[in-house]
Design a protein around this motif. Sequence first.
Motif, PDB file in Angstrom:
ATOM      1  N   ASN A 136       0.843  -1.197   0.000  1.00  0.00           N
ATOM      2  CA  ASN A 136       0.000   0.000   0.000  1.00  0.00           C
ATOM      3  C   ASN A 136       0.877   1.245   0.000  1.00  0.00           C
ATOM      4  N   SER A 137       1.756   1.308  -0.983  1.00  0.00           N
ATOM      5  CA  SER A 137       2.726   2.396  -1.037  1.00  0.00           C
ATOM      6  C   SER A 137       3.111   2.702  -2.475  1.00  0.00           C
ATOM      7  N   ILE A 138       3.826   3.811  -2.602  1.00  0.00           N
ATOM      8  CA  ILE A 138       4.428   4.161  -3.883  1.00  0.00           C
ATOM      9  C   ILE A 138       5.881   4.538  -3.623  1.00  0.00           C
ATOM     10  N   SER A 139       6.695   4.379  -4.654  1.00  0.00           N
ATOM     11  CA  SER A 139       8.028   4.972  -4.598  1.00  0.00           C
ATOM     12  C   SER A 139       7.983   6.146  -5.569  1.00  0.00           C
ATOM     13  N   ALA A 140       8.636   7.213  -5.170  1.00  0.00           N
ATOM     14  CA  ALA A 140       8.576   8.435  -5.979  1.00  0.00           C
ATOM     15  C   ALA A 140       9.831   9.257  -5.761  1.00  0.00           C
ATOM     16  N   TYR A 141      10.119  10.075  -6.744  1.00  0.00           N
ATOM     17  CA  TYR A 141      11.196  11.049  -6.624  1.00  0.00           C
ATOM     18  C   TYR A 141      10.552  12.368  -6.215  1.00  0.00           C
ATOM     19  N   VAL A 142      11.036  12.934  -5.120  1.00  0.00           N
ATOM     20  CA  VAL A 142      10.475  14.185  -4.614  1.00  0.00           C
ATOM     21  C   VAL A 142      11.603  15.135  -4.254  1.00  0.00           C
ATOM     22  N   PHE A 143      11.292  16.430  -4.306  1.00  0.00           N
ATOM     23  CA  PHE A 143      12.247  17.410  -3.820  1.00  0.00           C
ATOM     24  C   PHE A 143      12.313  17.291  -2.307  1.00  0.00           C
ATOM     25  N   ALA A 144      13.506  17.408  -1.771  1.00  0.00           N
ATOM     26  CA  ALA A 144      13.696  17.297  -0.327  1.00  0.00           C
ATOM     27  C   ALA A 144      12.790  18.269   0.424  1.00  0.00           C
ATOM     28  N   ALA A 145      12.574  19.442  -0.148  1.00  0.00           N
ATOM     29  CA  ALA A 145      11.743  20.463   0.506  1.00  0.00           C
ATOM     30  C   ALA A 145      10.267  20.048   0.584  1.00  0.00           C
TER      31      ALA A 145
END
Length: 159
Positions: A136-145
Motif C-alpha cells: 500500500n505504497s508508492i516509490s517516488a522522486y520528490v524534492f527534499a523540501a
Amino acid sequence: MSNLRNILCIAGAFIIIIAVLPNAQAFHQHDNQSIMVTLHTPKASNVIEASLENLNEFEKVKVWVYFTDKGIYSQSEYLSALGQAKSVLTERAKRRRAKVRGDNLVDFRDIPVNPDYVQQVTAMGAELNHKIKWFNSISAYVFAADIDDIASLPFVRRI
C-alpha cells in the motif's frame, strides 16, 4: 539444573514486570491529549530525517510513501474491490493461488493503491516511480523540501 532454570525464568519475568509497571501506571495517569502525544509515531523515519539535513532542498530523492488505507470505507466497497482484483488475475495465477489459498484467491493486499492518494502526492511535485499494492505504497522522486508537506497529508502513514 531444571529447577535453577525455572527460578531464573521466573526472576527474569518478575524484573520485567517491575520495570514495565511504573511506566504503565504513569501512562494511565495522563489525560487523553497526553496519551495521543505518547502514542505519536513520526511519519518520516530517523534515517530520512538525518539524510535530509545534508541535502539541498531542490535536490530530488527517491522515497517510499506508505498510505494509511486504500480508500475503502464500507463492506460493499471492499467486496467490490476484491471482485475487481480477482477479475484481473490470469487463469494461471488463479490456479497457483488456489493451491495455497483455497477459495480465497484475493485479499486486501491485492486491492490497488488508492489512485486519489497517488494523484494528490504527484500533484505536490512527486514523480511516480512504482505503485506497490501489497505494501500500500508508492516509490517516488520528490524534492527534499516537499517531503514534510507530503508527510503531512492525512492519508500518509509514513515516508
